[in-house]
Design a protein around this motif. Structure first.
Motif, short mmCIF file in Angstrom:
data_model
loop_
_atom_site.label_atom_id
_atom_site.label_comp_id
_atom_site.label_asym_id
_atom_site.label_seq_id
_atom_site.Cartn_x
_atom_site.Cartn_y
_atom_site.Cartn_z
N PHE A 140 0.83 -1.20 0.00
CA PHE A 140 0.00 0.00 0.00
C PHE A 140 0.86 1.25 0.00
N ARG A 141 1.92 1.25 0.82
CA ARG A 141 2.77 2.45 0.93
C ARG A 141 3.37 2.83 -0.42
N GLU A 142 3.93 1.85 -1.11
CA GLU A 142 4.59 2.14 -2.38
C GLU A 142 3.59 2.52 -3.46
N SER A 143 2.46 1.80 -3.51
CA SER A 143 1.46 2.13 -4.54
C SER A 143 0.82 3.48 -4.25
N LEU A 144 0.70 3.84 -2.96
CA LEU A 144 0.14 5.14 -2.60
C LEU A 144 1.05 6.27 -3.10
N GLY A 159 -4.05 1.73 -2.76
CA GLY A 159 -3.19 2.82 -3.22
C GLY A 159 -3.76 3.49 -4.46
N ALA A 160 -4.22 2.68 -5.42
CA ALA A 160 -4.79 3.23 -6.64
C ALA A 160 -6.05 4.04 -6.35
N LEU A 161 -6.87 3.56 -5.42
CA LEU A 161 -8.08 4.28 -5.05
C LEU A 161 -7.74 5.64 -4.45
#
Length: 264
Positions: free
Chosen positions: A1-5, A153-155
């Motif tokens: 989540f951290r990286e995709s965010l 993250g995408a959201l």
């Protein structure tokens, strides 16, 4: 989540700043695709890359990626600030010229690709470690967790874009420029950390403070603030110096450019 965010926030801000650019989706999609492909290749080559430059090859690659991304963000901040009126006036004409092939916004594609590459490589390595490490978890659990993190993250990026898109065009560039300036400061801080880890900097490397008890890096708010403004619970002196230097440079350069443009 951290990286995709972190990647999603960057893409969401860039998408909002270029929302009137015809063909923007194509450039953004190509940037994301190239970034994902590069991240996978970089992760697969990780063991070989680590052996380069006396064992700091991975750090050198990270430094190169961060340096290019930082240079592009600095250019964007300084140029956009001094051309806001022209950009608002010519946004639709610029989109038409891109569609007709007169201009090609390569910087848009490259900046997005570098953002996805930087964060995607870390994600691939992390997931690979979870699948093959000594305390490996079941593939279904790891991949399921990965899907949830990437989706969240995408959201977040979509919500950022939706919020910025509601800002009137005449104010949009100023709003996104502030956010991109903070992203530039965040990347500068990460660059300082990479330079320190690679042994290229050995001054001001001590921790200035530790706010982990109040707000940990891996907490939900800490993760969001790290992605958005470069929050670090245990920053070193050189990280803070890089962060403040970049923000100061952006402020001084934009003011100088604005005065220069007004004098014409």
């Amino acid at each position: 989540f951290r990286e995709s965010l972190e990647a999603a926030l960057f893409i969401g801000i860039v998408a909002a700043a270029t929302r009137h650019l015809t063909g923007r989706a194509r450039w953004l999609s190509a940037g994301v695709g190239l970034g994902v492909l590069g991240a996978i290749v970089l992760a697969l080559m990780a063991q070989h890359i680590s052996a380069w430059f006396d064992g700091v090859g991975q750090d050198v690659v990270n430094i190169a990626i961060l340096s290019i991304a930082l240079a592009m963000l600095l250019w964007h901040c300084i140029w956009v600030t001094t051309h806001t009126r022209e950009m608002v006036r010519d946004a639709r004409q610029l989109g038409a010229s891109v569609q007709q092939g007169d201009r090609r916004p390569w910087a848009l594609l490259v900046a997005v690709a570098l953002s996805v590459l930087r964060e995607g490589a870390e994600t691939v390595l992390f997931v690979s470690g979870a699948l093959t490490g000594s305390a490996a978890h079941s593939p279904a659990a790891v991949l399921g967790s990965c899907a949830v993190g990437l989706s969240a993250g995408a959201l977040s990026g979509v919500l950022i874009y939706a919020g910025l898109s509601r800002i009137p065009t005449r104010h949009l560039f100023s709003a996104t420029n502030v956010l991109i300036a903070l992203l530039a400061g965040s990347i500068a801080s990460q660059l300082a950390r990479s330079l320190t880890q690679a042994g290229f900097i050995d001054v001001w490397t001590g921790t200035l403070w530790d706010s982990s008890d109040a707000l940990a890096d891996d907490s939900a708010l800490g993760t969001t603030l790290h992605a958005l403004v470069g929050y670090d619970a245990q920053p070193s002196g050189v990280q803070l110096a890089f962060y403040l230097t970049v923000l100061t440079f952006i402020f001084v350069a934009t003011r100088w450019q604005a005065r220069k443009a007004a004098a014409r």
